[in-house]
Every structure is written in C-alpha cells, then in structure tokens.
Design an enzyme around this catalytic site. Structure first.
Site, PDB file in Angstrom:
ATOM      1  N   SER A 145     -34.215 -97.670 -68.635  1.00  0.00           N
ATOM      2  CA  SER A 145     -34.336 -96.673 -69.698  1.00  0.00           C
ATOM      3  C   SER A 145     -35.685 -96.808 -70.382  1.00  0.00           C
ATOM      4  O   SER A 145     -36.308 -97.876 -70.369  1.00  0.00           O
ATOM      5  CB  SER A 145     -33.211 -96.834 -70.724  1.00  0.00           C
ATOM      6  OG  SER A 145     -31.948 -96.624 -70.146  1.00  0.00           O
ATOM      7  N   GLU A 167     -20.987 -88.173 -73.704  1.00  0.00           N
ATOM      8  CA  GLU A 167     -21.895 -89.200 -73.189  1.00  0.00           C
ATOM      9  C   GLU A 167     -21.158 -90.495 -72.839  1.00  0.00           C
ATOM     10  O   GLU A 167     -21.770 -91.558 -72.747  1.00  0.00           O
ATOM     11  CB  GLU A 167     -22.989 -89.478 -74.211  1.00  0.00           C
ATOM     12  CG  GLU A 167     -23.880 -88.281 -74.480  1.00  0.00           C
ATOM     13  CD  GLU A 167     -24.936 -88.569 -75.519  1.00  0.00           C
ATOM     14  OE1 GLU A 167     -25.946 -89.212 -75.172  1.00  0.00           O
ATOM     15  OE2 GLU A 167     -24.751 -88.171 -76.683  1.00  0.00           O
ATOM     16  N   SER A 200     -28.342 -87.042 -74.577  1.00  0.00           N
ATOM     17  CA  SER A 200     -28.462 -87.129 -73.118  1.00  0.00           C
ATOM     18  C   SER A 200     -28.721 -85.767 -72.484  1.00  0.00           C
ATOM     19  O   SER A 200     -28.389 -85.542 -71.319  1.00  0.00           O
ATOM     20  CB  SER A 200     -27.215 -87.778 -72.494  1.00  0.00           C
ATOM     21  OG  SER A 200     -27.091 -89.108 -72.917  1.00  0.00           O
TER      22      SER A 200
END
Length: 378
Positions: free
Chosen positions: A346, A22, A210
């Site tokens: 986000s 990530e 993720s």
C-alpha cells in the site's frame, strides 16, 4: 482502569472486517499487520467483525487473508465459530475480553492493552468504533472520534480544510432528503454546478473509501445512474469537478515530538482504467511511484500541507493525505484517510519505507503511540 502487568508482553487486539463495503480490504490489511507485528514484543489477538456485525474470534492465519484468484477474503471464512461472539468490556475499569457461545459459559480471553483497528469505511473508520473504545477505556491506534468522523465525511472534511485555509477543489453535496423528495431540484443543483465548473464530474458516496461507488460522469445523461450507484454505498452523495493534473499522496505519522510527513508518492494514470478505481488499486495492483518526481520546493510544499491537514482535522497516529498537483502548479487537497490501506504494498507503508521506516517498525511506532496515549479528553 487496570494497567498492563509488567511481567507480560503488551496484548494487541487487531480488529478487522466490519459492516462496510470495504470489508475485504480490511481483511487484507489485517493479514499484513498480523504477519509483520513483532511477536517477540507483543501478544496478538485477532478479532474479526463479520459483514453483519458479529464480533468473531478468528484464526491467526495471515496466509488466509489474501486475494486468491481475484477472490476477496472475508471474516466469515476465518471465524472459529458461526455463532460465537467476542465482547469488549463496558466497564472502563476493566480490559478483560470475553468470548460467548450460545448455551455455554462465557470464556475469559484475558486483558487487551491496545486495539489496532484496521477497519475501513463506515462502522469502523468513521468514529463509531473509536467511540466504543473510548467508552471501554481501551487505548487504540489512530484517530479519535472527531477526526475519524471528519476523515470519513468528504463534505465536512472539505469544509474544515477550507476553514483552515487549505486549498480545496470545487464540490457540491446531494443530501438524502434532497434526492428522495425532489430529484429534479437535486439534478439542477449539479447542472448549475457544471455551468460554473464544467463536465466531467466525479459522483461519489460521501462516506466511503477504496474508490467504491465512484463514477466519472461526462454529461447530464449519466448523472442519475451515477447518483444511484453512489447511493448504494451511502445515501449522501458528493459531486466533485475534475481537477486536471497529477495525483500526489503523502503520509503523516505521529512521533513523540509531533506529526511528521513522509516522502510523497505519485499515482500515475492507469491505462486500463478511467481513473484510480477499486479494480486498479486492489485487483490489478496498480503501483504508485515512490518517491514522487517533484522538485524540492514541491516536495516541501506537499509535506507541509499534509501536516496542516493532519492538524486541521485533529488527527492522531497516522493519515494519508491525497492531493492534486494542478496544471498551474498548485496543490489542492482531495481528502485524508485516517486508516489508509496498510498492506506492505500500500502507498502509506511504501512512502514511509522510502523515508527509512520499515513496515514492522511502522506497526511498532503506531502501537507504542497508542499505549502512551490515554482515552478520554486530551
């Protein structure tokens, strides 16, 4: 331990990148934080960790920490030197950070008052960096060692939630030795699991995020390939049954009087993707619905469960809790993220924006909470 000098602004080291898969997502998060943190209130020191683990002094340039033409950013592109390194203090009586370059005298970079670690995945979000900061005596944003480790390991996270009476979906774990020494027995373990819970299943790395390394498996024929894909990210694999229903997320933020839950959000099905995978999240920028279209009772219930999950795992600072609202109207917790995706688009910042906390305010609240909190046992 040295204390912050009253005549200067608190100095925040934003640490990002790292050795996990990530890495690029962490760089995206760092760019957003660096672009929004109040420079009138804080001094900022960006420190990137390369994919091979070198701590590098990086450019303070949020514009270079973004996806361009579907290309993900990296710390190595931002580092001011290919060989220099940043060293944190190993003495808890000092917060002096130094920069070293082969053949040169180490250079003092000054004291750091708090670290904002925006790393995702192993070697950053899993308690390893938090342990280093505890040893160094440097305050930091977010969960401590235990909560970070629990939040990264999906198996033990679920075990803790179960012990606290939180609703958890069916799962089975394949440990490294099981697959390496007797794959047929490990395979049978999954077959027995599906006899009770059915196909399809989701095969995941136990300690990754993720949505990397995840495969939806429809039958036994695809199992081995899915396990090997998950093991590219983590030798420990978790297999979860499909829960039919809606995906609901809720943020938790720690205030001076304790943790509070945000407005919840819903992740709708993404037509071009079989599930909410990495491409949907970060490349195609699939968007959630904020606030989630829930009843008042459902909203209250998911907010209550999110705070209970935060407390069950001994979290601090922030958490995003992910749930399924099943077809029979029950909430089942899927996982928590102790350092969720943190760009302005986000889900975590968006949920708090809807709750009345702007992105810069969110950063400020987290930094202030870290400055108040001591390191060590608490």
């Amino acid at each position: 331990m040295s204390s912050q000098t009253p005549s200067r602004k608190p100095r925040v080291a934003v640490v990002f990148g790292g050795r996990s898969s990530e890495h690029a997502i962490s760089v995206l998060t760092a760019g957003a934080v660096l672009g929004a943190i109040d420079r009138e209130k804080y001094e900022v020191l960006p420190i990137g960790i390369t994919s091979d683990g070198r701590w590098a002094l990086t450019a303070d340039d949020p514009a270079r920490m973004a996806i361009e033409d579907r290309r993900l950013p990296s710390v190595s592109e931002l580092a001011e030197s290919d060989t220099g390194g940043v060293l944190l203090p190993v003495d808890p009586g000092s917060r002096e950070v130094t920069y070293t370059e082969p053949g040169s005298v180490p250079k003092a970079l000054g004291e750091v008052d708090v670290v904002f670690p925006v790393l995702h995945g192993p070697y950053g979000e899993d308690g390893t960096l938090q342990g280093l900061l505890e040893l160094s005596g440097v305050p930091y944003v977010g969960a401590g060692v235990l909560a970070s480790a629990v939040g990264m390991d999906k198996e033990y996270m679920k075990r803790i939630f179960e012990s606290f009476g939180l609703p958890v979906g069916p799962y089975v774990t394949i440990r490294p030795r099981e697959w390496e020494q007797d794959p047929s027995a490990a395979r049978k373990k999954v077959v027995d699991f599906t006899a009770d819970h059915g196909w399809p299943v989701f095969v995941k790395p136990a300690r990754a995020g993720s949505s990397m390394g995840i495969t939806k498996v429809e039958d036994l024929a695809g199992l081995d390939e899915a396990i090997e894909e998950a093991r590219r990210h983590d030798p420990k694999v978790i297999v979860e049954s499909l829960l039919r229903g809606r995906e609901i997320e809720c943020g938790v933020l720690e205030f001076e009087d304790g943790p509070r839950a945000s407005v919840p959000a819903e992740i709708p099905p993404v037509s071009a993707h079989d599930f909410y995978d990495f491409e949907a999240k970060y490349i195609d920028s699939a968007s959630g619905i904020v606030p989630a279209p829930l009843t008042e009772e459902e909203t209250a219930r998911v907010r209550e469960l999110a705070v209970r999950a935060f407390d069950a795992a001994s979290c601090e600072g922030l958490v995003r809790a992910d749930f399924f609202l099943t077809e029979d109207g029950e909430f089942v917790i899927n996982e928590i993220n102790t350092m969720p995706g943190f760009t302005p688009i986000s889900m975590y910042p968006r949920m708090w924006q809807e709750a009345g906390v702007s992105y810069p305010e969110l950063i400020d609240l987290l930094v202030q909470a870290a400055l108040r909190r001591p390191t060590g046992l608490r």
